[in-house]
Design an enzyme around this catalytic site. Structure first.
Site, short mmCIF file in Angstrom:
data_model
loop_
_atom_site.label_atom_id
_atom_site.label_comp_id
_atom_site.label_asym_id
_atom_site.label_seq_id
_atom_site.Cartn_x
_atom_site.Cartn_y
_atom_site.Cartn_z
N HIS A 188 45.79 16.50 13.00
CA HIS A 188 46.25 16.41 14.35
C HIS A 188 46.97 15.13 14.77
O HIS A 188 46.70 13.84 14.14
CB HIS A 188 44.52 16.28 14.78
N ASP A 237 38.58 11.77 9.67
CA ASP A 237 38.78 12.44 10.83
C ASP A 237 37.75 13.47 10.77
O ASP A 237 38.09 14.73 10.23
CB ASP A 237 40.06 13.03 11.33
N GLN A 242 36.41 18.28 13.05
CA GLN A 242 36.25 19.74 12.96
C GLN A 242 35.36 19.92 11.88
O GLN A 242 34.94 20.94 11.42
CB GLN A 242 37.58 20.43 12.36
N LYS A 270 32.85 18.39 20.70
CA LYS A 270 33.32 19.50 19.75
C LYS A 270 31.83 19.99 19.01
O LYS A 270 31.86 20.77 18.02
CB LYS A 270 34.16 19.02 18.63
N CYS A 306 48.17 20.60 18.72
CA CYS A 306 48.43 18.86 18.53
C CYS A 306 48.44 18.86 16.99
O CYS A 306 47.80 17.97 16.60
CB CYS A 306 47.08 18.43 19.00
N1 7TS Z 1 41.24 15.46 15.17
C1 7TS Z 1 40.95 16.87 15.05
C2 7TS Z 1 41.06 17.67 13.45
C3 7TS Z 1 40.89 17.75 16.20
O1 7TS Z 1 40.95 18.88 15.94
C4 7TS Z 1 40.99 17.07 17.45
C5 7TS Z 1 40.93 18.12 18.50
C6 7TS Z 1 41.12 15.70 17.43
C7 7TS Z 1 41.03 14.93 16.14
C8 7TS Z 1 41.06 14.99 18.75
O2 7TS Z 1 39.63 15.25 19.23
P1 7TS Z 1 39.20 14.60 20.77
O3 7TS Z 1 38.19 15.11 20.97
O4 7TS Z 1 39.62 13.02 20.75
O5 7TS Z 1 40.42 15.17 21.63
N2 7TS Z 1 41.57 19.07 18.33
C9 7TS Z 1 41.77 20.03 19.40
C10 7TS Z 1 42.12 21.28 19.20
O6 7TS Z 1 42.11 21.57 18.26
N3 7TS Z 1 42.21 22.12 20.33
O7 7TS Z 1 41.93 21.17 21.51
C11 7TS Z 1 41.59 19.71 20.73
#
Ligand code: 7TS
Length: 428
Positions: free
Chosen positions: A141, A218, A221, A244, A385
């Protein structure tokens, strides 16, 4: 047969920790899933972007504001003591959730993005120098790419990337060759938000440590969908986002191995992260507060604690099993649609509950719009992303369905119906 129908006398209720979960019962815990569009109850499949919130979490936040609200770590009065205890209690819940050794290793952040930036800024600036290397993967990401790009540029370090095989699985033989005594850090997602691939983080940690490098995971997910044990993974950093995993937006966490954290300079400066401040310098607070400058998201942390209670009440292993079954079903069901391309490993046991796809002759954005308008199915379309991964897949965008505790086979059926509708409209 839909999973909802599998509830028999012998089947457990959602709160019990063995056997299959009952998504139809769980769905009732999530008020927003009562929403209907065009008379149809919403089928929410944009879980990799953010999950819905159960009543238990919403009520925990409301209760905090109605009964306990005060700032933390500073009040001499009882209300503030209660607020501090609730906030620090939530930290203990995150510690237990990740099986970290001590709460000193758990830093509250705004989410995975801020957690990874904290590592890149505080650890990276102190430990990465010219000629060093940081090893990432082709499936990251943007939040596990861009902070390292900024650091590498500033320090004159090099970035390398573990390639993917045609199934979207990391090539560990190449990874072994890419790691050298110049590698300072390997930073990798545990589960891809596009391909669903589950990466062998424990093996990668061993490769990294053998070369004298650290490993950052990371967990955006993975933490919501499977049991995570940072000590078993032997990782040095682990980042997650509360939103999430049923918690509110704006709260997340970073685990840092204590021996690493003890040597790290602060991230942000300000109140709460200091012991003593003089006009020209300051000394730092104990761990983990040294890394939490300013008033934190107290209600968010309490919401995250409630979300952890909720998920552990269901059982992370059961959640994982449910999503594995549902993903296998989705790969089969969607795979029957003519002209569809499914991305990621074909074996459902090697992937989380994420299914990305494209349909010949229909743009992913049109697919997402049509399945919503026709069937009230919420999916995401775009680059997710992960633009370098899109480049690797040679596509501009994909449509993506991602599953969670409240999804069931009937949701996949409705998605398939919507896709067929889109094909009809586009005459493909
Ligand atoms: N890493 C991964 C693997 C992600 O899927 C996401 C967000 C992030 C980092 C960032 O997370 P945040 O909570 O700091 O924004 N992924 C997604 C997505 O797949 N669609 O919208 C956000």
């Amino acid at each position: 047969m839909s999973l909802a129908l599998k509830q028999t006398a012998a089947s457990p209720v959602p709160g019990k920790k063995s056997g299959e979960i009952d998504p139809a019962a769980i769905r009732k815990d999530f008020p927003v899933l009562d929403r209907k569009f065009g008379g149809k109850p919403i089928v929410y499949l944009d879980n990799p972007a953010t999950t819905q919130k159960p009543r238990a979490v919403i009520e925990a936040i409301t209760r905090f504001y109605e009964t306990t609200n005060a700032n933390v770590h500073r009040g001499a009065y009882r209300l503030a003591e209660e607020a501090t205890a609730a906030y620090e209690g939530a930290r203990e819940k995150v510690r237990a959730f990740l099986n970290a050794a001590t709460v000193e290793e758990i830093i509250f952040t705004r989410g995975t993005t801020e957690s990874l930036n904290l590592v890149a800024y505080a650890w990276g600036r102190a430990n990465v120098k010219s000629g060093d290397e940081i090893l990432l993967t082709e499936m990251e990401h943007h939040s596990n790419l861009v902070p390292w790009q900024i650091l590498a540029k500033e320090k004159g370090a090099a970035l390398k990337h573990i390639p993917l095989d045609p199934d979207g699985v990391l090539d560990l033989a190449v990874a072994g060759k890419l790691i050298s005594d110049r590698t300072r850090l390997v930073s990798v997602t545990q589960v891809s938000n596009v391909l669903g691939t589950i990466n062998p983080v424990k093996d990668i940690a061993r490769l990294a440590h053998d070369a004298g490098a650290l490993i950052c995971v990371d967990g955006a997910q993975s933490a919501p969908h499977m049991a995570v044990d940072v000590r078993d993974l032997d990782c040095d950093f682990f980042a997650l986002s509360g939103h999430k995993m049923c918690a509110p937006t704006g709260i997340g966490a970073l685990y840092v191995r204590k021996s690493v954290l003890e040597k790290m300079p602060p991230f942000h400066g300000g109140g709460d992260m200091i012991r003593q401040v003089f006009l020209d310098h300051a000394t730092w607070n104990d761990l983990p507060w040294k890394f939490e400058a300013g008033t934190p998201d107290i209600a968010g942390a309490i919401g995250l604690g409630a979300a952890i209670d909720y998920l552990r009440g269901i059982g992370l292993d059961r959640i994982r099993e449910h999503e594995k079954t549902l993903t296998a079903y989705a790969l089969r069901k969607l795979g029957e649609i003519p002209g569809i391309t499914l991305y990621g490993p074909p074996d459902p046991s090697r992937r989380g509950g994420v299914v990305s796809f494209n349909v010949d002759g229909v743009h992913a954005h049109d697919l997402a719009t049509i399945v919503d308008r026709e069937c009230a199915v919420a999916i995401r379309a775009g680059h997710h992303c992960a633009q370098p991964l899109m480049e690797r897949l040679k596509v501009a965008a994909t449509a993506r369905a991602g599953f969670y505790v409240y999804n069931m086979e009937a949701d996949v059926d409705r998605l398939a119906e919507g896709i067929l509708k889109a094909k009809e409209i586009f005459k493909t």
